[in-house]
Every structure is written in structure tokens, then in C-alpha cells.
Design a protein around this motif. Structure first.
Motif, PDB file in Angstrom:
ATOM      1  N   THR A 166      -3.725   7.475 -10.972  1.00 21.76           N
ATOM      2  CA  THR A 166      -3.202   8.583 -10.180  1.00 21.76           C
ATOM      3  C   THR A 166      -3.911   9.846 -10.625  1.00 21.76           C
ATOM      4  N   GLN A 202      -4.021  13.033  -5.745  1.00 15.33           N
ATOM      5  CA  GLN A 202      -3.058  12.074  -5.195  1.00 15.33           C
ATOM      6  C   GLN A 202      -1.683  12.712  -5.017  1.00 15.33           C
ATOM      7  N   GLU A 245      -2.075  -0.945  -6.471  1.00 11.90           N
ATOM      8  CA  GLU A 245      -2.839  -0.286  -7.537  1.00 11.90           C
ATOM      9  C   GLU A 245      -2.451  -0.785  -8.936  1.00 11.90           C
ATOM     10  N   ARG A 271       0.824  -1.208   0.000  1.00  8.82           N
ATOM     11  CA  ARG A 271       0.000   0.000   0.000  1.00  8.82           C
ATOM     12  C   ARG A 271       0.860   1.261   0.000  1.00  8.82           C
ATOM     13  N   ARG A 323      -2.809  12.897  -1.391  1.00  9.11           N
ATOM     14  CA  ARG A 323      -3.261  11.507  -1.404  1.00  9.11           C
ATOM     15  C   ARG A 323      -4.514  11.327  -0.574  1.00  9.11           C
ATOM     16  N   SER A 354       2.171   1.867  -3.365  1.00 12.28           N
ATOM     17  CA  SER A 354       1.102   1.818  -4.372  1.00 12.28           C
ATOM     18  C   SER A 354       1.187   0.615  -5.301  1.00 12.28           C
ATOM     19  N   VAL A 399      -0.113   8.307   3.213  1.00 16.51           N
ATOM     20  CA  VAL A 399      -0.844   7.075   2.910  1.00 16.51           C
ATOM     21  C   VAL A 399      -1.384   6.514   4.208  1.00 16.51           C
ATOM     22  N   THR A 445       4.037  11.399  -9.537  1.00 15.42           N
ATOM     23  CA  THR A 445       3.607  10.109  -8.997  1.00 15.42           C
ATOM     24  C   THR A 445       4.779   9.137  -8.960  1.00 15.42           C
TER      25      THR A 445
END
Length: 171
Positions: free
Chosen positions: A106, A110, A63, A57, A114, A60, A155, A145
Motif C-alpha cells: 500500500t 493508494q 494483494e 479485487r 487508488r 484487496s 477500484v 488502508t
């Protein structure tokens, strides 16, 4: 992504991906694909699994399966992050504008906080992006990003608590 999914399978003993219905362009639903992280497991089985999910996480990596959604044309690389279907009827006229473009992996919100920013700011950033979308802006967002992935901050380690869910503000 494949090594990350295989290790997740080994640590958790269950399928490493999950699908969730999310609103896309003009609010049309699609199935977003992600790697499972702590909040999508009923109970994290081990401390190692919890730590691994946090790593996925924070960087990322969870994702990355959304690249499949991009290939299918349901998402873009850049755009407002797709939120939950249950939020659609709660949006006011300003907030619903975030669905005038495809959702993205993204986006402007973000790289500007975020999931640590409040709903008002997030919607303002999303709509600002809709109003100013361009190739130059997308390249800027992708660049920021990329570098943010190596210095993760802002996050939250798990899903939204009940207090953090969008409740609507029809103003």
C-alpha cells in the motif's frame, strides 16, 4: 488468503497465483506474486468466477500474497506500488524517484485515490511519499488502508486498458 486461493482454484480450475516481473528498489526487477483476478485469466469461465474475482479485487485480497515479497525483502508494507517493467524507460527525472524506496503493498497514492487517479497525480503522490517517508507516515497509511479495505472505493474492476497505460511524458 489460503481459503481465498482454494476457492479460486475450485472456481477457475487453474493455479490461483501468478507471478509478474516488476521493478523494485532502484528499478531492480523482482517477481511480484498475486492472486489471479479476472484480468489475469484469458477468459473468465463463469459469472461466479467473475463476481468472486471482483470481490477479491475490491477488498484487496488479491494483494495479500505480496506479504511473501515483503518477507523476502523485495517489498515493504508501505511504498509506491510497483508498476510495470515496461514503464522504466519512460520515466522522467522526477518520476524515477519513486524507485528510491522499496515498493509497497500500500502507499500514499493508494489511500489518496487508488487506481482512479491520473498518472501525474499518482507520480506526484509517490514522490511526495519518498521525500517524506517516516514511521509515523507509514503507520498513518497502514491505518487508512485497513479501514479502506472495509469500504472499498476507487477500484477499477479489471486491468488497465490501452488508453490508461503510462506512455511517458519526458518533461
Amino acid at each position: 488468503m489460503l481459503p481465498a486461493a482454494l476457492l479460486l482454484l475450485l472456481l477457475s480450475g487453474s493455479f490461483p497465483f501468478f507471478l509478474q516481473e516488476r521493478p523494485g528498489l532502484h528499478g531492480r526487477p523482482f517477481h511480484l506474486i498475486k492472486l489471479r483476478t479476472v484480468h489475469s485469466y484469458p477468459v473468465a469461465k463463469t459469472q461466479l468466477l467473475k463476481k468472486y474475482c471482483l470481490l477479491l479485487r475490491n477488498y484487496s485480497i488479491d494483494e495479500l500474497p505480496q506479504l511473501y515479497n515483503v518477507l523476502k525483502g523485495e517489498m515493504s508494507m508501505v511504498g509506491p506500488r510497483p508498476l510495470l517493467m515496461e514503464y522504466l524507460p519512460l520515466y522522467n527525472e522526477f518520476q524515477i524517484r519513486r524507485h528510491e524506496v522499496k515498493p509497497g503493498i500500500t502507499g500514499w497514492a493508494q489511500i489518496n485515490g487508488r487506481n482512479m487517479i491520473g498518472w501525474d497525480r499518482r507520480f506526484a503522490l509517490d514522490v511526495w511519499y519518498v521525500q517524506h517517508a517516516s514511521l509515523k507516515l507509514d503507520l498513518r497509511i497502514l491505518n487508512k488502508t485497513f479501514w479502506a479495505m472495509f469500504a472499498p472505493k476507487n477500484v477499477k474492476p479489471e486491468g488497465l486498458s490501452d488508453e490508461e497505460k503510462f506512455r511517458g511524458n519526458k518533461i
